[in-house]
Every structure is written in structure tokens, then in C-alpha cells.
Scaffold this active site. Structure first.
Site, PDB file in Angstrom:
ATOM      1  N   ILE A  41       3.930  16.237  55.986  1.00 27.81           N
ATOM      2  CA  ILE A  41       3.199  14.688  55.429  1.00 27.81           C
ATOM      3  C   ILE A  41       3.493  14.842  53.853  1.00 27.81           C
ATOM      4  O   ILE A  41       4.547  15.768  53.086  1.00 27.81           O
ATOM      5  CB  ILE A  41       1.553  15.815  55.230  1.00 27.81           C
ATOM      6  CG1 ILE A  41       0.657  14.535  54.772  1.00 27.81           C
ATOM      7  CG2 ILE A  41       1.337  16.365  54.494  1.00 27.81           C
ATOM      8  CD1 ILE A  41      -0.270  14.759  55.433  1.00 27.81           C
TER       9      ILE A  41
ATOM     10  N   HIS B  58      12.722  -0.951  56.186  1.00 28.05           N
ATOM     11  CA  HIS B  58      13.407  -2.407  56.654  1.00 28.05           C
ATOM     12  C   HIS B  58      14.966  -2.225  57.017  1.00 28.05           C
ATOM     13  O   HIS B  58      15.460  -1.159  56.432  1.00 28.05           O
ATOM     14  CB  HIS B  58      13.864  -3.345  55.635  1.00 28.05           C
ATOM     15  CG  HIS B  58      14.657  -3.619  54.382  1.00 28.05           C
ATOM     16  ND1 HIS B  58      15.600  -3.402  54.291  1.00 28.05           N
ATOM     17  CD2 HIS B  58      13.849  -3.034  53.548  1.00 28.05           C
ATOM     18  CE1 HIS B  58      16.169  -3.439  53.224  1.00 28.05           C
ATOM     19  NE2 HIS B  58      15.069  -3.043  52.451  1.00 28.05           N
TER      20      HIS B  58
END
Length: 217
Positions: A171, A141
């Protein structure tokens, strides 16, 4: 809307399948149809079973105003220069979001963004133009990600992370909450950023772990 994918290698093949995936479910209609692929290396096209014909080189391509484009080259060295050239010549770019990605209704997604399967984009997140979010990326968020970033699979940004432009995240890399990352950085695979990063930095270090063994009684 018909789209032309720039590139005909592995990343382009993935995008081709993202677009086709919606058609596997008869209740969904794909938002795009792939009209073809362009690449300066024709051998790339031959490696994959792509859904549309090879249309020639990127270098000699004439912009088709009745179609949109999708950046299908993974290498950051080529992505921005090609996009900027195509935009200057009047190209329009599509945003591709895989049907099984979750994008919060309050998120803001830019032009030319590609969002892969199982990506999670949380509330109030902003994703800038031409950023690639690979499979299983999670943006917490209130995070903000700039333009032309390549975010590899399984990367996780904690809440309130701020990222600039032209960054590569390897990654399984991640941030703790509130981290700021500047521009043109390379974050190696598996790195956890617990400090902010400025510009033009390669972040790689080996973890030194202390293992505490408890004797069984």
C-alpha cells in the site's frame, strides 16, 4: 454471464460488491451475476454477507463450462497455481472492472484482471492477465504491467514504468518515471522506487529525511 468467485474471504467479498455496484444505478446493467463461491476453508464464507451460495471446495471443484471464473484470493502463493490448474481443466476467466474506475480507451487489459474502484489507467498502458489493481491505483501513461501481480491500494506508477510478473506492491508504494521491476518481487508499503529492481527481491528501507527549519522573523 454468471461467474464463480474463487475464494470466499475478504478479497472475494470486495469483488462480490464490485459486481453488484453497477446494479445500484438503474441506468446500468451488471455485466455479471455471481453464481457462487468456492473455498477450501468454509469458515471464510461465513464471515461475510455474500450474494450467492457456497459451492464447495476449490480442490474438488469441477469446472462449469457455462460459467466464467474470477480469482478472489489475494495471496500470491495461491493465485497462479489455482489459475493454471483451472485453465488446464478448461475454465474461462472474466475481467472485472469497477464502474467508477477510469480506463483509457488506448489501454490494453488482459484476461482475468480485477480493477477496483477509483483506479486510473492512463494512455497506452498495458495490464497483463490475472493482475489485481486495488482501489485508487494509478498507472501512468505508457506503463506496462505483467501477469499475476498484486497491486495494493493507493499504489502509483509514474509514466513508462515496466513491471514483470508475480510482484507484490504494498500500500502507498510508488515509482518514479521509467523504472523497471522484474519478477517475484515484494515492494513494501510506502516505498518509492527511484532505482530499477531485478528479480526475487524484497524492497524495504527506512527513509532518512533532512528537515530544514526556518526561524520566524
Amino acid at each position: 454471464m454468471e461467474v464463480i468467485i474463487i475464494g470466499a474471504g475478504g478479497h472475494a467479498a470486495e469483488i462480490d460488491e464490485y459486481i453488484a455496484f453497477a446494479g445500484f444505478d438503474r441506468s446500468k446493467t451488471p455485466a455479471f451475476k455471481v453464481a457462487g463461491f468456492i473455498d477450501d476453508n468454509p469458515a471464510s464464507y461465513a464471515r461475510y454477507k455474500l450474494s450467492a451460495p457456497f459451492l464447495g471446495s476449490i480442490r474438488e471443484h469441477v469446472i462449469q463450462k457455462d460459467k466464467q471464473y474470477v480469482m478472489g484470493i489475494a495471496n500470491l502463493a495461491y493465485r497462479r497455481p489455482i489459475v493454471e490448474r483451472f485453465l488446464a481443466e478448461g475454465a474461462r476467466f472474466a475481467t472485472v472492472i469497477h464502474p467508477v474506475a477510469y480506463v483509457s480507451p488506448s489501454a490494453k487489459i488482459g484476461t482475468g484482471v480485477v480493477i477496483a474502484p477509483y483506479v486510473n489507467i492512463g494512455p497506452n498502458v498495458e495490464v497483463g492477465d490475472f493482475t489485481l489493481l486495488n482501489a485508487r491505483v494509478s498507472l501512468g501513461h505508457d506503463s506496462a504491467v505483467g501477469q499475476h501481480n498484486f497491486i495494493s491500494p493507493n499504489v502509483s506508477f509514474s509514466g513508462f514504468t515496466k513491471v514483470g510478473d508475480d510482484n507484490l506492491f504494498g500500500i502507498n508504494s510508488a515509482t518514479i518515471p521509467g523504472i523497471t521491476v522484474g519478477n517475484r518481487n515484494k515492494i513494501a508499503a510506502g516505498m518509492v522506487l527511484d532505482k530499477s529492481v531485478e528479480d526475487d527481491t524484497v524492497v524495504f528501507y527506512r527513509f532518512k529525511e533532512k528537515v530544514i527549519a526556518t526561524q520566524k522573523i
